[in-house]
Design a protein around this motif. Structure first.
Motif, PDB file in Angstrom:
ATOM      1  N   SER A 169      56.443 134.337  16.620  1.00  0.00           N
ATOM      2  CA  SER A 169      55.037 134.105  16.325  1.00  0.00           C
ATOM      3  C   SER A 169      54.756 134.292  14.849  1.00  0.00           C
ATOM      4  CB  SER A 169      54.153 135.059  17.142  1.00  0.00           C
ATOM      5  OG  SER A 169      54.411 136.395  16.774  1.00  0.00           O
ATOM      6  N   GLU A 170      55.771 134.753  14.095  1.00  0.00           N
ATOM      7  CA  GLU A 170      55.580 134.986  12.678  1.00  0.00           C
ATOM      8  C   GLU A 170      56.091 133.807  11.874  1.00  0.00           C
ATOM      9  OE1 GLU A 170      57.630 138.582  12.034  1.00  0.00           O
ATOM     10  OE2 GLU A 170      56.108 139.836  12.946  1.00  0.00           O
ATOM     11  N   THR A 171      55.650 133.722  10.626  1.00  0.00           N
ATOM     12  CA  THR A 171      56.097 132.650   9.758  1.00  0.00           C
ATOM     13  C   THR A 171      57.459 132.971   9.205  1.00  0.00           C
ATOM     14  OG1 THR A 171      53.818 132.174   9.157  1.00  0.00           O
ATOM     15  CG2 THR A 171      55.529 131.328   7.686  1.00  0.00           C
ATOM     16  N   ALA A 172      58.341 131.954   9.160  1.00  0.00           N
ATOM     17  CA  ALA A 172      59.694 132.180   8.664  1.00  0.00           C
ATOM     18  C   ALA A 172      59.647 132.523   7.186  1.00  0.00           C
ATOM     19  CB  ALA A 172      60.544 130.928   8.885  1.00  0.00           C
ATOM     20  N   TYR A 215      53.592 127.292  24.275  1.00  0.00           N
ATOM     21  CA  TYR A 215      54.228 127.334  22.962  1.00  0.00           C
ATOM     22  C   TYR A 215      53.466 126.404  22.035  1.00  0.00           C
ATOM     23  CZ  TYR A 215      57.472 126.592  19.128  1.00  0.00           C
ATOM     24  OH  TYR A 215      58.025 126.500  17.877  1.00  0.00           O
ATOM     25  N   THR A 216      53.215 126.854  20.795  1.00  0.00           N
ATOM     26  CA  THR A 216      52.561 126.016  19.795  1.00  0.00           C
ATOM     27  C   THR A 216      53.279 126.184  18.454  1.00  0.00           C
ATOM     28  OG1 THR A 216      50.976 127.771  19.230  1.00  0.00           O
ATOM     29  CG2 THR A 216      50.295 126.166  20.881  1.00  0.00           C
ATOM     30  N   ASN A 217      53.326 125.114  17.682  1.00  0.00           N
ATOM     31  CA  ASN A 217      53.916 125.161  16.350  1.00  0.00           C
ATOM     32  C   ASN A 217      53.148 124.196  15.460  1.00  0.00           C
ATOM     33  OD1 ASN A 217      55.718 124.475  14.066  1.00  0.00           O
ATOM     34  ND2 ASN A 217      57.170 125.816  15.114  1.00  0.00           N
ATOM     35  N   ASP A 218      52.406 124.758  14.499  1.00  0.00           N
ATOM     36  CA  ASP A 218      51.569 123.928  13.642  1.00  0.00           C
ATOM     37  C   ASP A 218      52.397 123.107  12.654  1.00  0.00           C
ATOM     38  OD1 ASP A 218      49.237 124.797  14.840  1.00  0.00           O
ATOM     39  OD2 ASP A 218      48.954 126.460  13.436  1.00  0.00           O
ATOM     40  N   TYR A 219      53.526 123.636  12.201  1.00  0.00           N
ATOM     41  CA  TYR A 219      54.329 122.901  11.219  1.00  0.00           C
ATOM     42  C   TYR A 219      54.849 121.593  11.802  1.00  0.00           C
ATOM     43  CZ  TYR A 219      57.918 121.655   7.849  1.00  0.00           C
ATOM     44  OH  TYR A 219      58.680 120.974   6.937  1.00  0.00           O
ATOM     45  N   PHE A 220      55.419 121.671  13.005  1.00  0.00           N
ATOM     46  CA  PHE A 220      55.916 120.462  13.650  1.00  0.00           C
ATOM     47  C   PHE A 220      54.823 119.747  14.439  1.00  0.00           C
ATOM     48  CE2 PHE A 220      59.851 122.972  13.139  1.00  0.00           C
ATOM     49  CZ  PHE A 220      60.573 122.068  12.394  1.00  0.00           C
ATOM     50  N   ASP A 235      57.142 126.010   4.059  1.00  0.00           N
ATOM     51  CA  ASP A 235      56.016 125.949   4.978  1.00  0.00           C
ATOM     52  C   ASP A 235      56.443 126.067   6.446  1.00  0.00           C
ATOM     53  OD1 ASP A 235      54.763 123.333   2.892  1.00  0.00           O
ATOM     54  OD2 ASP A 235      54.234 125.449   2.829  1.00  0.00           O
ATOM     55  N   VAL A 236      57.748 126.126   6.680  1.00  0.00           N
ATOM     56  CA  VAL A 236      58.228 126.108   8.054  1.00  0.00           C
ATOM     57  C   VAL A 236      57.856 127.396   8.776  1.00  0.00           C
ATOM     58  CG1 VAL A 236      60.288 126.076   9.510  1.00  0.00           C
ATOM     59  CG2 VAL A 236      60.133 124.552   7.560  1.00  0.00           C
ATOM     60  N   GLU A 237      57.458 127.262  10.028  1.00  0.00           N
ATOM     61  CA  GLU A 237      57.204 128.416  10.869  1.00  0.00           C
ATOM     62  C   GLU A 237      57.899 128.233  12.204  1.00  0.00           C
ATOM     63  OE1 GLU A 237      53.216 127.863  13.307  1.00  0.00           O
ATOM     64  OE2 GLU A 237      52.787 127.773  11.156  1.00  0.00           O
ATOM     65  N   LEU A 238      58.173 129.347  12.858  1.00  0.00           N
ATOM     66  CA  LEU A 238      58.874 129.297  14.132  1.00  0.00           C
ATOM     67  C   LEU A 238      57.939 129.061  15.304  1.00  0.00           C
ATOM     68  CD1 LEU A 238      61.418 132.214  13.596  1.00  0.00           C
ATOM     69  CD2 LEU A 238      61.745 129.760  13.249  1.00  0.00           C
ATOM     70  N   GLY A 239      56.646 129.159  15.068  1.00  0.00           N
ATOM     71  CA  GLY A 239      55.697 128.898  16.138  1.00  0.00           C
ATOM     72  C   GLY A 239      55.369 130.139  16.941  1.00  0.00           C
ATOM     73  N   THR A 240      54.530 129.957  17.934  1.00  0.00           N
ATOM     74  CA  THR A 240      54.054 131.067  18.767  1.00  0.00           C
ATOM     75  C   THR A 240      54.360 130.799  20.235  1.00  0.00           C
ATOM     76  OG1 THR A 240      52.226 131.497  17.234  1.00  0.00           O
ATOM     77  CG2 THR A 240      52.052 132.433  19.454  1.00  0.00           C
TER      78      THR A 240
END
Length: 259
Positions: free
Chosen positions: A47-50, A84-89, A73-78
């Motif tokens: 859930s944290e940003t990479a 599951y959600t991932n704003d980056y992708f 800007d990549v994040e692993l999502g929540t």
């Protein structure tokens, strides 16, 4: 469905084969030209940003890296219970709230533990897997049953691997072809169907479907979906055994939404 222990192990290993495959035979050609994505790590759950702090490099970046290096800007999502959600992708999906799920740390443990079993004494495969793992983001693993048990059920997985034009990876199909080659070279007992395309959540993705004999008269089916997003091969891996479990996976696929 309870299946023999060996088949159960293969079913778990196949879930992570994609993370080891895309570099394949091109691993040696790219190690000196790309920054390893191991810098895309997280100190907590997914859930944290990479953390993507780059080391200093006095040489100017190549045109390709300027176009595709969005790693900061990549994040692993929540991952939460049932979603599951991932704003980056730009992706989200839902899965049954009763299902087990792994965060990034749990998935990293699974891939590390499985790498030795996949590569065996083959040093080339070990190198391919190690390189690929430094470039891979483990995003989601949700399964009906615990992965450490003897019972294999439906599951959904999402991963992303940093790719490069230097590898010849321009489309999801390119990535899946490299994946298939790795699997064939590894001599795993899989049957492969022809590649197709399918629209999921509004995005067209390339599809590779494989099957494996579970050893008790039943069959394990996996569907590998891939597309290129922001310089990453973004992948879903769905696993099911029969019409009932396929229906569960179909429900998850219908919940997928891309922005």
């Amino acid at each position: 469905m309870t299946i023999p222990k060996k088949a159960s192990l293969f079913a778990m290993l196949i879930m992570i084969m994609l993370v080891a495959a895309a570099c394949g035979d091109k691993a040696d050609n790219t190690t000196t030209t790309e920054e390893p994505a191991a810098k895309e790590t997280t100190t907590g759950t997914n859930s944290e940003t990479a953390n993507t702090e780059e080391t200093e490099n006095t040489e100017p970046a190549s045109e390709e890296s300027k176009e595709t290096d969005n790693s900061q800007d990549v994040e692993l999502g929540t991952t939460e219970k049932g979603s599951y959600t991932n704003d980056y992708f730009g992706v989200s999906l839902k899965f049954p709230e009763a299902w087990e799920f792994q965060d990034a740390a749990g998935m990293n443990e699974l891939t590390s533990a499985s790498s030795e079993a996949i590569a065996g004494d083959d040093e080339t495969k070990k190198k391919q897997i190690e390189l690929s793992q430094t470039k891979t983001l483990n995003l989601l693993m949700a399964s009906k049953y615990p992965l450490d048990g003897g019972q294999v059920g439906p599951s959904a997985m999402a991963i992303a691997e940093k790719v490069s034009l230097l590898q010849g990876i321009r489309t999801g199909k390119d990535y899946l072809e490299a994946t298939k080659k790795f699997m064939v070279d590894s001599q795993f007992p899989y049957d492969y169907k022809e590649f197709t395309t399918e629209t999921i959540g509004g995005k067209e993705m390339d599809l590779m479907q494989i099957t494996m004999d579970a050893g008790d008269g039943s069959t394990i089916t996996q569907e590998y979906y891939s597309t290129i997003i922001e310089g990453y091969a973004f992948n879903f891996i769905f696993t099911y055994m029969d019409d009932k479990t396929k229906a569960e996976i179909d429900t998850i696929k219908k919940s997928v939404q891309f922005k």
